[in-house]
Scaffold this motif. Structure first.
Motif, PDB file in Angstrom:
ATOM      1  N   TYR A 108       0.824  -1.217   0.000  1.00  0.00           N
ATOM      2  CA  TYR A 108       0.000   0.000   0.000  1.00  0.00           C
ATOM      3  C   TYR A 108       0.857   1.266   0.000  1.00  0.00           C
ATOM      4  O   TYR A 108       0.466   2.286  -0.583  1.00  0.00           O
ATOM      5  CB  TYR A 108      -0.979  -0.022   1.171  1.00  0.00           C
ATOM      6  CG  TYR A 108      -2.084  -1.020   0.938  1.00  0.00           C
ATOM      7  CD1 TYR A 108      -3.167  -0.699   0.130  1.00  0.00           C
ATOM      8  CD2 TYR A 108      -2.024  -2.301   1.472  1.00  0.00           C
ATOM      9  CE1 TYR A 108      -4.167  -1.626  -0.130  1.00  0.00           C
ATOM     10  CE2 TYR A 108      -3.020  -3.237   1.222  1.00  0.00           C
ATOM     11  CZ  TYR A 108      -4.089  -2.884   0.419  1.00  0.00           C
ATOM     12  OH  TYR A 108      -5.076  -3.804   0.151  1.00  0.00           O
ATOM     13  N   GLU A 109       2.018   1.199   0.651  1.00  0.00           N
ATOM     14  CA  GLU A 109       2.940   2.340   0.592  1.00  0.00           C
ATOM     15  C   GLU A 109       3.423   2.536  -0.839  1.00  0.00           C
ATOM     16  O   GLU A 109       3.549   3.657  -1.326  1.00  0.00           O
ATOM     17  CB  GLU A 109       4.126   2.113   1.537  1.00  0.00           C
ATOM     18  CG  GLU A 109       3.761   2.049   3.012  1.00  0.00           C
ATOM     19  CD  GLU A 109       3.130   3.327   3.527  1.00  0.00           C
ATOM     20  OE1 GLU A 109       3.625   4.422   3.172  1.00  0.00           O
ATOM     21  OE2 GLU A 109       2.142   3.231   4.288  1.00  0.00           O
ATOM     22  N   GLY A 110       3.706   1.424  -1.517  1.00  0.00           N
ATOM     23  CA  GLY A 110       4.191   1.501  -2.891  1.00  0.00           C
ATOM     24  C   GLY A 110       3.169   2.083  -3.841  1.00  0.00           C
ATOM     25  O   GLY A 110       3.479   2.938  -4.679  1.00  0.00           O
ATOM     26  N   ILE A 111       1.916   1.618  -3.725  1.00  0.00           N
ATOM     27  CA  ILE A 111       0.930   2.049  -4.721  1.00  0.00           C
ATOM     28  C   ILE A 111       0.424   3.465  -4.492  1.00  0.00           C
ATOM     29  O   ILE A 111      -0.359   3.977  -5.291  1.00  0.00           O
ATOM     30  CB  ILE A 111      -0.238   1.052  -4.867  1.00  0.00           C
ATOM     31  CG1 ILE A 111      -1.114   1.018  -3.623  1.00  0.00           C
ATOM     32  CG2 ILE A 111       0.294  -0.329  -5.240  1.00  0.00           C
ATOM     33  CD1 ILE A 111      -2.442   0.287  -3.860  1.00  0.00           C
ATOM     34  N   LYS A 112       0.880   4.118  -3.438  1.00  0.00           N
ATOM     35  CA  LYS A 112       0.625   5.561  -3.322  1.00  0.00           C
ATOM     36  C   LYS A 112       1.217   6.304  -4.520  1.00  0.00           C
ATOM     37  O   LYS A 112       0.776   7.398  -4.863  1.00  0.00           O
ATOM     38  CB  LYS A 112       1.211   6.111  -2.025  1.00  0.00           C
ATOM     39  CG  LYS A 112       0.485   5.667  -0.766  1.00  0.00           C
ATOM     40  CD  LYS A 112       1.188   6.199   0.469  1.00  0.00           C
ATOM     41  CE  LYS A 112       0.470   5.734   1.750  1.00  0.00           C
ATOM     42  NZ  LYS A 112       1.190   6.201   2.973  1.00  0.00           N
ATOM     43  N   PHE A 113       2.226   5.688  -5.144  1.00  0.00           N
ATOM     44  CA  PHE A 113       2.916   6.310  -6.284  1.00  0.00           C
ATOM     45  C   PHE A 113       2.530   5.651  -7.606  1.00  0.00           C
ATOM     46  O   PHE A 113       3.146   5.929  -8.638  1.00  0.00           O
ATOM     47  CB  PHE A 113       4.428   6.231  -6.065  1.00  0.00           C
ATOM     48  CG  PHE A 113       4.872   6.979  -4.838  1.00  0.00           C
ATOM     49  CD1 PHE A 113       5.177   8.325  -4.913  1.00  0.00           C
ATOM     50  CD2 PHE A 113       4.926   6.345  -3.602  1.00  0.00           C
ATOM     51  CE1 PHE A 113       5.558   9.035  -3.777  1.00  0.00           C
ATOM     52  CE2 PHE A 113       5.310   7.041  -2.464  1.00  0.00           C
ATOM     53  CZ  PHE A 113       5.617   8.390  -2.550  1.00  0.00           C
ATOM     54  N   ALA A 114       1.518   4.783  -7.561  1.00  0.00           N
ATOM     55  CA  ALA A 114       1.056   4.124  -8.789  1.00  0.00           C
ATOM     56  C   ALA A 114       0.035   5.028  -9.475  1.00  0.00           C
ATOM     57  O   ALA A 114      -1.156   4.722  -9.565  1.00  0.00           O
ATOM     58  CB  ALA A 114       0.452   2.761  -8.465  1.00  0.00           C
ATOM     59  N   TYR A 174       3.193 -10.548  -0.592  1.00  0.00           N
ATOM     60  CA  TYR A 174       1.861  -9.982  -0.779  1.00  0.00           C
ATOM     61  C   TYR A 174       1.798  -9.355  -2.162  1.00  0.00           C
ATOM     62  O   TYR A 174       2.737  -8.656  -2.569  1.00  0.00           O
ATOM     63  CB  TYR A 174       1.551  -8.927   0.292  1.00  0.00           C
ATOM     64  CG  TYR A 174       0.127  -8.441   0.229  1.00  0.00           C
ATOM     65  CD1 TYR A 174      -0.922  -9.256   0.654  1.00  0.00           C
ATOM     66  CD2 TYR A 174      -0.178  -7.183  -0.261  1.00  0.00           C
ATOM     67  CE1 TYR A 174      -2.232  -8.831   0.584  1.00  0.00           C
ATOM     68  CE2 TYR A 174      -1.492  -6.744  -0.334  1.00  0.00           C
ATOM     69  CZ  TYR A 174      -2.517  -7.567   0.099  1.00  0.00           C
ATOM     70  OH  TYR A 174      -3.817  -7.140   0.012  1.00  0.00           O
ATOM     71  N   GLU A 175       0.690  -9.609  -2.881  1.00  0.00           N
ATOM     72  CA  GLU A 175       0.611  -9.166  -4.267  1.00  0.00           C
ATOM     73  C   GLU A 175      -0.827  -8.887  -4.670  1.00  0.00           C
ATOM     74  O   GLU A 175      -1.742  -9.624  -4.310  1.00  0.00           O
ATOM     75  CB  GLU A 175       1.174 -10.258  -5.184  1.00  0.00           C
ATOM     76  CG  GLU A 175       1.034  -9.985  -6.667  1.00  0.00           C
ATOM     77  CD  GLU A 175       1.499 -11.153  -7.515  1.00  0.00           C
ATOM     78  OE1 GLU A 175       1.824 -10.950  -8.696  1.00  0.00           O
ATOM     79  OE2 GLU A 175       1.527 -12.300  -6.990  1.00  0.00           O
ATOM     80  N   ASN A 176      -1.003  -7.816  -5.424  1.00  0.00           N
ATOM     81  CA  ASN A 176      -2.259  -7.555  -6.117  1.00  0.00           C
ATOM     82  C   ASN A 176      -1.956  -7.051  -7.520  1.00  0.00           C
ATOM     83  O   ASN A 176      -0.905  -6.458  -7.770  1.00  0.00           O
ATOM     84  CB  ASN A 176      -3.093  -6.503  -5.389  1.00  0.00           C
ATOM     85  CG  ASN A 176      -3.806  -7.068  -4.182  1.00  0.00           C
ATOM     86  OD1 ASN A 176      -4.618  -7.983  -4.287  1.00  0.00           O
ATOM     87  ND2 ASN A 176      -3.509  -6.519  -3.008  1.00  0.00           N
ATOM     88  N   THR A 177      -2.898  -7.276  -8.421  1.00  0.00           N
ATOM     89  CA  THR A 177      -2.842  -6.655  -9.738  1.00  0.00           C
ATOM     90  C   THR A 177      -3.592  -5.330  -9.664  1.00  0.00           C
ATOM     91  O   THR A 177      -4.725  -5.279  -9.175  1.00  0.00           O
ATOM     92  CB  THR A 177      -3.484  -7.554 -10.810  1.00  0.00           C
ATOM     93  OG1 THR A 177      -2.768  -8.797 -10.872  1.00  0.00           O
ATOM     94  CG2 THR A 177      -3.435  -6.885 -12.174  1.00  0.00           C
ATOM     95  N   ILE A 178      -2.952  -4.272 -10.113  1.00  0.00           N
ATOM     96  CA  ILE A 178      -3.555  -2.938 -10.057  1.00  0.00           C
ATOM     97  C   ILE A 178      -3.648  -2.347 -11.467  1.00  0.00           C
ATOM     98  O   ILE A 178      -2.932  -2.763 -12.377  1.00  0.00           O
ATOM     99  CB  ILE A 178      -2.749  -1.980  -9.158  1.00  0.00           C
ATOM    100  CG1 ILE A 178      -1.362  -1.699  -9.765  1.00  0.00           C
ATOM    101  CG2 ILE A 178      -2.607  -2.543  -7.747  1.00  0.00           C
ATOM    102  CD1 ILE A 178      -0.628  -0.530  -9.135  1.00  0.00           C
ATOM    103  N   ALA A 179      -4.529  -1.378 -11.629  1.00  0.00           N
ATOM    104  CA  ALA A 179      -4.634  -0.627 -12.874  1.00  0.00           C
ATOM    105  C   ALA A 179      -4.295   0.830 -12.613  1.00  0.00           C
ATOM    106  O   ALA A 179      -4.734   1.409 -11.614  1.00  0.00           O
ATOM    107  CB  ALA A 179      -6.046  -0.738 -13.451  1.00  0.00           C
ATOM    108  N   ILE A 180      -3.496   1.406 -13.493  1.00  0.00           N
ATOM    109  CA  ILE A 180      -3.205   2.844 -13.429  1.00  0.00           C
ATOM    110  C   ILE A 180      -4.394   3.575 -14.062  1.00  0.00           C
ATOM    111  O   ILE A 180      -4.818   3.249 -15.174  1.00  0.00           O
ATOM    112  CB  ILE A 180      -1.900   3.178 -14.175  1.00  0.00           C
ATOM    113  CG1 ILE A 180      -0.737   2.326 -13.637  1.00  0.00           C
ATOM    114  CG2 ILE A 180      -1.587   4.662 -14.048  1.00  0.00           C
ATOM    115  CD1 ILE A 180      -0.447   2.474 -12.175  1.00  0.00           C
ATOM    116  N   THR A 181      -4.917   4.561 -13.358  1.00  0.00           N
ATOM    117  CA  THR A 181      -6.086   5.310 -13.820  1.00  0.00           C
ATOM    118  C   THR A 181      -5.718   6.790 -13.929  1.00  0.00           C
ATOM    119  O   THR A 181      -4.543   7.158 -13.828  1.00  0.00           O
ATOM    120  CB  THR A 181      -7.260   5.141 -12.847  1.00  0.00           C
ATOM    121  OG1 THR A 181      -6.991   5.882 -11.648  1.00  0.00           O
ATOM    122  CG2 THR A 181      -7.469   3.669 -12.483  1.00  0.00           C
TER     123      THR A 181
END
Length: 242
Positions: free
Chosen positions: A120-126, A220-227
């Motif tokens: 979650y810290e990482g995807i703050k920058f996704a 821990y892993e999720n697939t995310i989409a950049i929006t």
């Protein structure tokens, strides 16, 4: 991608719910396969580069790619990593989690929590306009601030029509490097975190990856989409993420 990822998340939850003392990793694997196939999909991992299982099931100091087996029993106090992929409608989903089996040590609990939060810290920058390494640097900073290490030999990746696509998404590095994130990209972000050193070793089976020092590891892993705004976590079930 949403359909494939939702199915992947359902299979991950089924696997996580199956973790209990006495279950074998082979049983967990069959649950994953049944869940995916009954929905009309195919397990992405089954036969991938010769992998014999439908899920990777890794225990304690095994980081990733544990081969399911009917002789490998999960015991009270173990931490179990389940990595799942599902293919349906021309697309793949990919996600993983680490599940405590019964009562686990305080160190194991903390490792699982830090690993999950580092995602979650990482995807703050996704976000559109940031670079891949902005995600990587944020994951590493959070993990190391908490006294753990990030695995460097294996990384996250793009995912879509193929299970593994460009770009690679490391869990370490300096910010401001790599390609710029663009709307519509779908990425598997997957911190792999060790209690001790980040060095790993691959067992003679050619698949199972373990920590070199024998200390615990979590995934821990999720697939995310950049929006055009916040990233969308695609590997969820009706808005809930494991």
């Amino acid at each position: 991608m949403r359909v494939a990822c939702r199915l992947t998340a359902i299979a991950r939850k089924a696997a996580a719910d199956a973790v209990r003392p006495g279950v074998t990793t082979g049983e967990i694997d069959r649950i994953v396969r049944k869940t995916i196939e009954e929905a009309g999909g195919k397990p992405s991992f089954l036969g991938y580069a010769g992998f014999p299982g439908s899920a990777c099931v890794s225990i304690n100091d095994e980081v990733i790619h544990g081969i399911p087996s009917d002789t490998r029993v999960v015991n009270e106090g173990d931490i179990v990593k389940v990595d799942v992929g599902a293919y349906i409608g021309g697309f793949h989903g990919d996600c993983a989690c680490t599940v405590p089996c019964g009562a686990v040590s305080d160190e194991a609990k903390r490792l699982i929590e830090v690993t999950r939060q580092s995602f979650y810290e990482g995807i703050k920058f996704a976000r559109e306009g940031f670079r891949v390494s902005d995600i990587s640097a944020a994951v590493q900073a959070y993990v190391e601030k908490n006294g753990f290490s990030v695995v460097r030999a294996y990384v996250g990746h793009g995912v879509g029509e193929n299970l593994h696509e460009s770009p690679e998404v490391p869990n370490f590095g300096r910010p401001g490097h790599g390609i710029r994130l663009q709307r519509g990209m779908t990425l598997a972000v997957e911190p792999m975190v060790n209690v001790g050193v980040y060095d790993i070793k691959v067992l003679p089976d050619g698949w199972t990856v373990k920590t070199r020092d024998g200390k615990l590891s979590a995934h821990y892993e999720n697939t995310i989409a950049i929006t055009d705004g916040e990233p969308e976590i695609l590997t969820n079930i009706d808005g809930e993420v494991l």
